[in-house]
Design an enzyme around this catalytic site. Structure first.
Site, short mmCIF file in Angstrom:
data_model
loop_
_atom_site.label_atom_id
_atom_site.label_comp_id
_atom_site.label_asym_id
_atom_site.label_seq_id
_atom_site.Cartn_x
_atom_site.Cartn_y
_atom_site.Cartn_z
N GLU A 106 0.83 -1.20 0.00
CA GLU A 106 0.00 0.00 0.00
C GLU A 106 0.86 1.25 0.00
O GLU A 106 1.97 1.25 0.54
CB GLU A 106 -0.84 0.04 1.27
N CYS A 119 3.27 8.38 1.70
CA CYS A 119 3.65 7.36 2.67
C CYS A 119 3.87 6.08 1.87
O CYS A 119 3.00 5.65 1.12
CB CYS A 119 2.50 7.20 3.66
N CYS A 126 5.28 -7.58 7.19
CA CYS A 126 6.23 -7.05 8.17
C CYS A 126 6.52 -8.12 9.20
O CYS A 126 5.64 -8.89 9.57
CB CYS A 126 5.63 -5.82 8.87
N CYS A 130 4.05 -6.03 15.67
CA CYS A 130 3.34 -5.11 16.58
C CYS A 130 1.87 -5.56 16.67
O CYS A 130 1.21 -5.74 15.64
CB CYS A 130 3.45 -3.67 16.07
N CYS A 133 -1.15 -3.79 14.73
CA CYS A 133 -0.94 -3.33 13.35
C CYS A 133 -1.38 -4.39 12.35
O CYS A 133 -1.12 -5.58 12.53
CB CYS A 133 0.54 -3.00 13.16
N CYS A 349 -1.40 1.75 8.16
CA CYS A 349 -0.51 0.66 7.79
C CYS A 349 -1.18 -0.71 7.57
O CYS A 349 -1.68 -1.31 8.51
CB CYS A 349 0.47 0.59 8.96
N1 SAH Z 1 7.81 -0.36 10.85
C1 SAH Z 1 7.90 1.05 10.93
C2 SAH Z 1 7.12 1.81 9.87
C3 SAH Z 1 5.74 1.33 9.52
S1 SAH Z 1 4.43 1.62 10.67
C4 SAH Z 1 7.56 1.52 12.32
O1 SAH Z 1 7.25 0.69 13.17
O2 SAH Z 1 7.65 2.71 12.60
C5 SAH Z 1 4.21 3.35 10.71
C6 SAH Z 1 3.52 3.83 11.98
O3 SAH Z 1 2.11 3.51 11.94
C7 SAH Z 1 4.07 3.16 13.23
O4 SAH Z 1 4.29 4.10 14.24
C8 SAH Z 1 2.95 2.21 13.58
O5 SAH Z 1 2.98 1.83 14.91
C9 SAH Z 1 1.72 2.99 13.19
N2 SAH Z 1 0.50 2.18 13.07
C10 SAH Z 1 0.39 0.92 12.64
N3 SAH Z 1 -0.88 0.50 12.68
C11 SAH Z 1 -1.62 1.52 13.16
C12 SAH Z 1 -3.02 1.70 13.44
N4 SAH Z 1 -3.89 0.74 13.21
N5 SAH Z 1 -3.41 2.91 13.92
C13 SAH Z 1 -2.52 3.91 14.12
N6 SAH Z 1 -1.20 3.80 13.87
C14 SAH Z 1 -0.74 2.61 13.40
#
Ligand code: SAH
Length: 358
Positions: A106, A119, A126, A130, A133, A349
């Site tokens: 995406e 973005c 990934c 997390c 996510c 994300c």
């Molecule tokens: N792996 C990297 C970059 C990708 S995620 C990182 O961890 O920073 C980019 C940002 O989006 C991260 O801070 C992540 O925690 C956040 N993110 C992921 N899923 C999300 C969600 N459902 N709502 C809000 N932020 C989210």
């Protein structure tokens, strides 16, 4: 708004031609000279692609017809296709891109005043896991190649009218950019180049879960990109629950590596904190966070959670967000609460891909 698109500017899946965006300028110059062409043709070709937004060699009208034919036999410019696109009323556009091997990623264009930010993804899936996510729910398939990263930028640039240019890039799409650092840095070299997108390093942000060894490699690379570190918790116990890689790394080594990056780059750091209702949004968390960041010249970016179907996390209430904010502000933390731009189109994300798989 969802459209399925038949697109002319994509190569067939079994196309054996090289993806030109994977090639460095030096490689193209060598190929041109092997074909008996002059070196300046290389610069012309890159300008057609990055500045004039050409998608076919036939458009490059100041190249000799024989060269245009030779290029089209040897290369494709766009290798992926757009599987789905969504536009939200605030002007945010999100693309689900299907790669030549069927993998899906995406990327997003955000319009905000004069800013035209994109973005971009760095991996298919990934590996960081997390828990809140959507991108990592099925693990990682593979790293993106430099051309696949650049193609996202070009596809998003094409959404803008000719007189508008991209202004900012954030590596915050799917994947962990520091786990694919080589390809990310090569693609950003092109993004920065005057023959490429011409976007200064100061307007480019790399977001990481916090991998200290790779952060140190980025420090040595010596191009002052902005670094954003996804913190999400003010202590080890909670961070290890939300960000499983923290179990092996620990919070302090991440903060130390971030401090070293600040010393070498001179760029103010950003810490990201996704606010999950009832999980990491307490007043105690805010106070701990303030203590952790005290004395560090950082911006704290708090992002209210964008719910993912099937996951048990929730956006905190407005009252909870307010209390969290006031606690940080009264402790003197430089904090910004990010607007949830594009949330109606699954612009967090990994969400668009997930939605489609469902
Ligand atoms: N792996 C990297 C970059 C990708 S995620 C990182 O961890 O920073 C980019 C940002 O989006 C991260 O801070 C992540 O925690 C956040 N993110 C992921 N899923 C999300 C969600 N459902 N709502 C809000 N932020 C989210």
């Amino acid at each position: 708004m969802i459209h399925s698109l038949p697109l002319a500017d994509q190569s067939p899946p079994d196309d054996a031609r090289d993806h030109l965006l994977d090639w460095t300028p030096q490689q193209l110059t060598t190929w041109l000279s092997d074909c008996g062409e002059r070196a300046f043709r290389g610069k012309q070709i890159w300008q057609w692609i990055y500045r004039q937004r050409a998608v076919e060699f036939g458009e490059m009208t100041d190249l000799p017809a024989s060269l245009r034919r030779a290029l089209a036999e040897r290369f494709v410019i766009f290798r992926s296709s757009i599987a789905k696109e969504e536009t939200s009323p605030d002007g945010t556009e999100k693309l689900l891109i299907r790669l030549a091997d069927g993998g899906e990623i995406e990327c997003v264009l955000l319009r905000d005043g004069d800013r035209r930010s994109i973005c971009v993804s760095s991996q298919v899936g990934c590996a960081m896991g997390c828990v809140f996510c959507a991108s990592g729910l099925d693990g990682v398939d593979r790293n993106l190649r430099r051309g696949e990263i650049l193609e996202q930028m070009l596809r998003l640039q094409r959404r803008l009218p000719a007189e508008q240019r991209l202004s900012h890039i954030v590596m915050m799409g799917m994947g962990e950019p520091l786990a694919n650092l080589e390809n990310v840095l090569q693609s950003l070299d092109v993004a920065r180049s005057p023959d490429g997108l011409g976007i200064s390093a100061r307007r480019i942000t790399i977001s990481t879960v916090g991998l200290p060894v790779a952060i140190d490699r980025l420090s040595r690379h010596a191009v002052p990109y902005n670094l954003a570190v996804s913190l999400h918790a003010p202590n080890n116990e909670l961070r290890s629950r939300l960000v499983p890689v923290n179990r092996k790394i620990g919070l302090q080594p991440v903060l130390d590596a971030a401090d070293r990056y600040f010393q070498s780059s001179g760029r103010r750091l950003t810490f990201e904190y996704v606010l999950l209702g009832g999980v990491n949004d307490s007043k105690t968390c805010a106070a701990q966070l303030a203590a952790l960041l005290r004395g560090r010249p950082v911006l704290l970016n708090v992002i209210p959670y964008n719910p993912v179907a099937g996951l048990p996390y929730q956006t905190p209430s407005d009252a909870q967000i307010k209390t969290f904010r006031q606690t940080l502000e009264s402790a003197g933390v430089n904090v910004q609460f990010r607007q949830r731009k594009g949330s109606e189109i699954n612009a967090a994300c990994g969400q668009l891909r997930r939605h489609r798989e469902d």
